[in-house]
Design an enzyme around this catalytic site. Sequence first.
Site, PDB file in Angstrom:
ATOM      1  N   ASP A 145       5.596  10.184   7.137  1.00 51.23           N
ATOM      2  CA  ASP A 145       4.874   9.414   8.157  1.00 51.23           C
ATOM      3  C   ASP A 145       3.941  10.276   9.000  1.00 51.23           C
ATOM      4  O   ASP A 145       3.744  10.026  10.188  1.00 51.23           O
ATOM      5  CB  ASP A 145       5.862   8.663   9.082  1.00 51.23           C
ATOM      6  CG  ASP A 145       6.850   7.848   8.279  1.00 51.23           C
ATOM      7  OD1 ASP A 145       6.400   7.156   7.360  1.00 51.23           O
ATOM      8  OD2 ASP A 145       8.051   7.946   8.547  1.00 51.23           O
ATOM      9  N   HIS A 151       2.812   3.845   3.020  1.00 54.68           N
ATOM     10  CA  HIS A 151       1.549   4.370   3.534  1.00 54.68           C
ATOM     11  C   HIS A 151       0.744   3.201   4.073  1.00 54.68           C
ATOM     12  O   HIS A 151       0.596   2.194   3.390  1.00 54.68           O
ATOM     13  CB  HIS A 151       0.706   5.020   2.439  1.00 54.68           C
ATOM     14  CG  HIS A 151       1.500   5.812   1.455  1.00 54.68           C
ATOM     15  ND1 HIS A 151       2.071   7.011   1.771  1.00 54.68           N
ATOM     16  CD2 HIS A 151       1.805   5.569   0.169  1.00 54.68           C
ATOM     17  CE1 HIS A 151       2.697   7.482   0.710  1.00 54.68           C
ATOM     18  NE2 HIS A 151       2.557   6.620  -0.273  1.00 54.68           N
TER      19      HIS A 151
HETATM   20  P1  IMP Z   1      15.833   7.518   0.699  1.00 55.52           P
HETATM   21  O1  IMP Z   1      14.616   8.255   0.290  1.00 55.52           O
HETATM   22  O2  IMP Z   1      15.617   6.028   0.841  1.00 55.52           O
HETATM   23  O3  IMP Z   1      17.048   7.843  -0.117  1.00 55.52           O
HETATM   24  O4  IMP Z   1      16.209   7.997   2.192  1.00 55.52           O
HETATM   25  C1  IMP Z   1      16.583   9.332   2.479  1.00 55.52           C
HETATM   26  C2  IMP Z   1      16.030   9.777   3.829  1.00 55.52           C
HETATM   27  O5  IMP Z   1      14.617   9.971   3.714  1.00 55.52           O
HETATM   28  C3  IMP Z   1      16.212   8.753   4.951  1.00 55.52           C
HETATM   29  O6  IMP Z   1      16.395   9.455   6.165  1.00 55.52           O
HETATM   30  C4  IMP Z   1      14.903   8.007   4.967  1.00 55.52           C
HETATM   31  O7  IMP Z   1      14.643   7.419   6.215  1.00 55.52           O
HETATM   32  C5  IMP Z   1      13.933   9.148   4.671  1.00 55.52           C
HETATM   33  N1  IMP Z   1      12.672   8.738   4.050  1.00 55.52           N
HETATM   34  C6  IMP Z   1      12.460   8.446   2.760  1.00 55.52           C
HETATM   35  N2  IMP Z   1      11.172   8.166   2.555  1.00 55.52           N
HETATM   36  C7  IMP Z   1      10.539   8.319   3.719  1.00 55.52           C
HETATM   37  C8  IMP Z   1       9.166   8.209   4.128  1.00 55.52           C
HETATM   38  O8  IMP Z   1       8.254   7.957   3.343  1.00 55.52           O
HETATM   39  N3  IMP Z   1       8.926   8.428   5.456  1.00 55.52           N
HETATM   40  C9  IMP Z   1       9.910   8.763   6.326  1.00 55.52           C
HETATM   41  N4  IMP Z   1      11.187   8.885   5.991  1.00 55.52           N
HETATM   42  C10 IMP Z   1      11.500   8.672   4.688  1.00 55.52           C
END
Ligand code: IMP
Length: 427
Positions: free
Chosen positions: A15, A43
């Site tokens: 982000d 995005h």
């Molecule tokens: P997952 O990728 O859904 O397994 O989540 C794992 C961690 O990465 C969590 O803390 C999510 O909030 C974070 N996360 C995954 N993708 C993003 C992103 O694109 N932006 C911010 N946090 C992310």
Amino acid sequence: MGRNNSVVVGLQFGDEGKGKIVDYLSGSFDVVAKYNGGSNAGHTVVTDDRTFKFHLVSSGSLSAKHVVLGNGMAIDPAILTEEIRSIKEYNHDVQIHVSRDAHVVTPMHKLLDVEEENVRGSLKIGTTAQGIGPAYEDKYARTGIRMEELGSVTDMTEKLKVILAMKGKLLSGTPYAEKKGLDSMVSGLHELGNGLKPFLCNTARKLHEFDNDGLELLFEGSHGTLLDIDHGMYPYVTSSNTIAGAISSGAGFSFRRIKNVIGVVKAYMSKVGSGIFPTEILGSEADRLRTEGNEYGTTTGRPRRVGWLDLKLLNYAIRLNDVDYLALTRVDTLGIFDTIRVVTGYGNPDEEFSPSDKNLEFQEFQGWGKLDNDKLADITRHGFNALPENLARYIDFIEKNVGRKINIVSVGSKRNLTINRSSVTGN
Ligand code: IMP
């Protein structure tokens, strides 16, 4: 070979505003490609008249000739189908190339994501519940379903039965544990697969051919460096390698053919989910920043945790990605504070990540106020020389501390609210 092949990578917890920067730069490139992650990424791209939210396709898809989704991704076919429809509506002639080797995220993986979080209890990661972790687990267990296999009901059913046998405990009592429920999911996936079939190909070879033909390639990393499965703040990370070097494995395109590594850094920080966040701001100051910056997850809508810029972590991320120069975003949001803090150290020079916020060393800056329309017009017309003095000081301090130039500054969410002194020119 493309002379300006580049990668845009996030240097914080995701982000950072990569979407906006990739969209802005994409006018100079023929091909935009992603190499990791799935619909856990989000995005936001604001054109002059519309706002797009992408998860799977690159944020540069609105203007590129070719959009590539690499083998390192975990793809939800339903979301991909919808995103292809949406970009084709805007960019009629775009050609989409989806790796036949990318892994498939099924509805069963999404359910497993939630169940696994429940089992973790106090070790909860705070995932986006998009099924990404479980899909990558199957990839590495070598039982994962690849995009190409959506074409075969038999292959898919066989694999899903193995996954069920391995994870039966978590899935018992759910529709997928019954033949009817499993068959219905497989037929849904098969139908989506038929629609996506024309886009499937060997994307690694395609990228190589594009490059040999002299087309310019822009890669976009999903998530941020601090969420990298190996180099992030494990276990509070995502399940893929998010660093720029993952292009080699996640797209089958040699990293040596990339000329520019552009690191995107937000003027402050944000994070969704659990885990260490040394510079986190709490209370009313955090609420103000969250509201002003609309810091709510693109994928989940969750309020993001917010904090001051951490130069220790930024230096770490720059080193991992071997960043050439920086793009700084959201300076318009941060400027509203009277006093702005930047963390420069943790009291112990050997410490790469701070396990606590006890010994943070700060540098303080004065805010530069809200950038009104006249000021924004002045900045977009005259560039860096027109930046408010306090902001110029902030930029100068970061540059000196990390040893890299900030060549791009984003002063608002719209595409044109960007100034750039790099050789990669944008639209
Ligand atoms: P997952 O990728 O859904 O397994 O989540 C794992 C961690 O990465 C969590 O803390 C999510 O909030 C974070 N996360 C995954 N993708 C993003 C992103 O694109 N932006 C911010 N946090 C992310």
